[in-house]
Write a protein that holds these residues in place. Structure first.
Motif, PDB file in Angstrom:
ATOM      1  N   PHE A  58      -0.569  12.377  -7.369  1.00  0.00           N
ATOM      2  CA  PHE A  58      -1.005  11.245  -8.190  1.00  0.00           C
ATOM      3  C   PHE A  58      -1.930  10.314  -7.418  1.00  0.00           C
ATOM      4  O   PHE A  58      -2.828   9.716  -7.977  1.00  0.00           O
ATOM      5  N   GLY A  59      -1.679  10.212  -6.114  1.00  0.00           N
ATOM      6  CA  GLY A  59      -2.478   9.306  -5.286  1.00  0.00           C
ATOM      7  C   GLY A  59      -1.706   8.093  -4.819  1.00  0.00           C
ATOM      8  O   GLY A  59      -2.285   7.034  -4.567  1.00  0.00           O
ATOM      9  N   LYS A  60      -0.390   8.242  -4.678  1.00  0.00           N
ATOM     10  CA  LYS A  60       0.448   7.116  -4.235  1.00  0.00           C
ATOM     11  C   LYS A  60       0.020   6.637  -2.849  1.00  0.00           C
ATOM     12  O   LYS A  60      -0.110   5.437  -2.621  1.00  0.00           O
ATOM     13  N   THR A  61      -0.209   7.571  -1.943  1.00  0.00           N
ATOM     14  CA  THR A  61      -0.621   7.202  -0.586  1.00  0.00           C
ATOM     15  C   THR A  61      -1.995   6.544  -0.615  1.00  0.00           C
ATOM     16  O   THR A  61      -2.230   5.559   0.084  1.00  0.00           O
ATOM     17  N   PHE A  62      -2.901   7.066  -1.436  1.00  0.00           N
ATOM     18  CA  PHE A  62      -4.238   6.490  -1.539  1.00  0.00           C
ATOM     19  C   PHE A  62      -4.154   5.045  -2.033  1.00  0.00           C
ATOM     20  O   PHE A  62      -4.809   4.147  -1.494  1.00  0.00           O
ATOM     21  N   ILE A  63      -3.308   4.797  -3.044  1.00  0.00           N
ATOM     22  CA  ILE A  63      -3.133   3.439  -3.565  1.00  0.00           C
ATOM     23  C   ILE A  63      -2.586   2.533  -2.455  1.00  0.00           C
ATOM     24  O   ILE A  63      -3.072   1.412  -2.262  1.00  0.00           O
ATOM     25  N   GLY A  64      -1.583   3.008  -1.738  1.00  0.00           N
ATOM     26  CA  GLY A  64      -0.993   2.218  -0.661  1.00  0.00           C
ATOM     27  C   GLY A  64      -1.983   1.904   0.443  1.00  0.00           C
ATOM     28  O   GLY A  64      -2.040   0.773   0.942  1.00  0.00           O
ATOM     29  N   CYS A  65      -2.780   2.892   0.829  1.00  0.00           N
ATOM     30  CA  CYS A  65      -3.794   2.676   1.869  1.00  0.00           C
ATOM     31  C   CYS A  65      -4.868   1.713   1.377  1.00  0.00           C
ATOM     32  O   CYS A  65      -5.308   0.823   2.109  1.00  0.00           O
ATOM     33  N   ASP A  66      -5.289   1.886   0.132  1.00  0.00           N
ATOM     34  CA  ASP A  66      -6.278   0.990  -0.474  1.00  0.00           C
ATOM     35  C   ASP A  66      -5.748  -0.444  -0.465  1.00  0.00           C
ATOM     36  O   ASP A  66      -6.457  -1.377  -0.084  1.00  0.00           O
ATOM     37  N   PHE A  67      -4.493  -0.608  -0.858  1.00  0.00           N
ATOM     38  CA  PHE A  67      -3.870  -1.930  -0.899  1.00  0.00           C
ATOM     39  C   PHE A  67      -3.787  -2.544   0.503  1.00  0.00           C
ATOM     40  O   PHE A  67      -4.069  -3.726   0.701  1.00  0.00           O
ATOM     41  N   ALA A  68      -3.399  -1.745   1.500  1.00  0.00           N
ATOM     42  CA  ALA A  68      -3.292  -2.237   2.877  1.00  0.00           C
ATOM     43  C   ALA A  68      -4.654  -2.658   3.424  1.00  0.00           C
ATOM     44  O   ALA A  68      -4.783  -3.725   4.038  1.00  0.00           O
ATOM     45  N   ILE A  69      -5.673  -1.829   3.195  1.00  0.00           N
ATOM     46  CA  ILE A  69      -7.022  -2.154   3.676  1.00  0.00           C
ATOM     47  C   ILE A  69      -7.554  -3.391   2.957  1.00  0.00           C
ATOM     48  O   ILE A  69      -8.151  -4.282   3.572  1.00  0.00           O
ATOM     49  N   GLU A  70      -7.331  -3.459   1.668  1.00  0.00           N
ATOM     50  CA  GLU A  70      -7.746  -4.629   0.890  1.00  0.00           C
ATOM     51  C   GLU A  70      -7.058  -5.893   1.423  1.00  0.00           C
ATOM     52  O   GLU A  70      -7.713  -6.929   1.616  1.00  0.00           O
ATOM     53  N   THR A  71      -5.769  -5.814   1.675  1.00  0.00           N
ATOM     54  CA  THR A  71      -5.017  -6.955   2.209  1.00  0.00           C
ATOM     55  C   THR A  71      -5.573  -7.363   3.570  1.00  0.00           C
ATOM     56  O   THR A  71      -5.758  -8.556   3.840  1.00  0.00           O
TER      57      THR A  71
END
Length: 139
Positions: A58-71
């Motif tokens: 689904f892309g759970k890791t991608f979402i988490g990485c995106d969120f971390a980088i955005e933060t």
């Protein structure tokens, strides 16, 4: 669409990419179904527990990485963000490629430095995203 090796990411103009990174808002990198999860995460308070239950790929890791980088991009003072996985191998084979895909179009002035030996990415301004394995000997 551009292939990241995982999912297709939307193609954006160079102006949109610059604005996205400058604002520290990386939602445009997500697929429509991932954006729903992203928006739900943003509605939570820091005290909330958030759980994503969805299929493999689904892309759970991608979402988490995106969120971390955005933060990390939005922080104004040095701090640490932790990404924890069960093993160092999973961090290297799953998380690191997602980081590389997200950071592929990052302008040089916002690009973090990767410290592979100590498993962290350091952004301009001193924000670090640490990749931590929960396995014995790595905590």
């Amino acid at each position: 669409m551009e292939s990241t090796g995982m999912l297709e990411t939307p193609r954006l103009s160079s102006e949109a990419i610059e604005l996205m990174w400058r604002a520290g808002r990386l939602k445009a990198k997500l697929q429509p179904q991932q954006k729903l999860v992203y928006e739900s995460i943003h509605k939570c308070s820091p005290e909330d527990i958030f759980c994503v239950i969805c299929s493999r790929g689904f892309g759970k890791t991608f979402i988490g990485c995106d969120f971390a980088i955005e933060t990390a991009r939005q922080q104004t003072e040095p701090c640490s963000i932790l990404i924890i996985s069960s093993t160092l191998k999973k961090l290297r084979t799953i998380v690191r490629p997602n980081f590389q895909a997200i950071l592929a179009d990052c302008p040089p002035e916002f690009r973090p430095h990767e410290n592979r030996q100590d498993n962290y990415w350091e952004f301009p301004g001193g924000v670090r995203i640490h990749l931590i394995a929960g396995e014995k000997g790595h905590i």
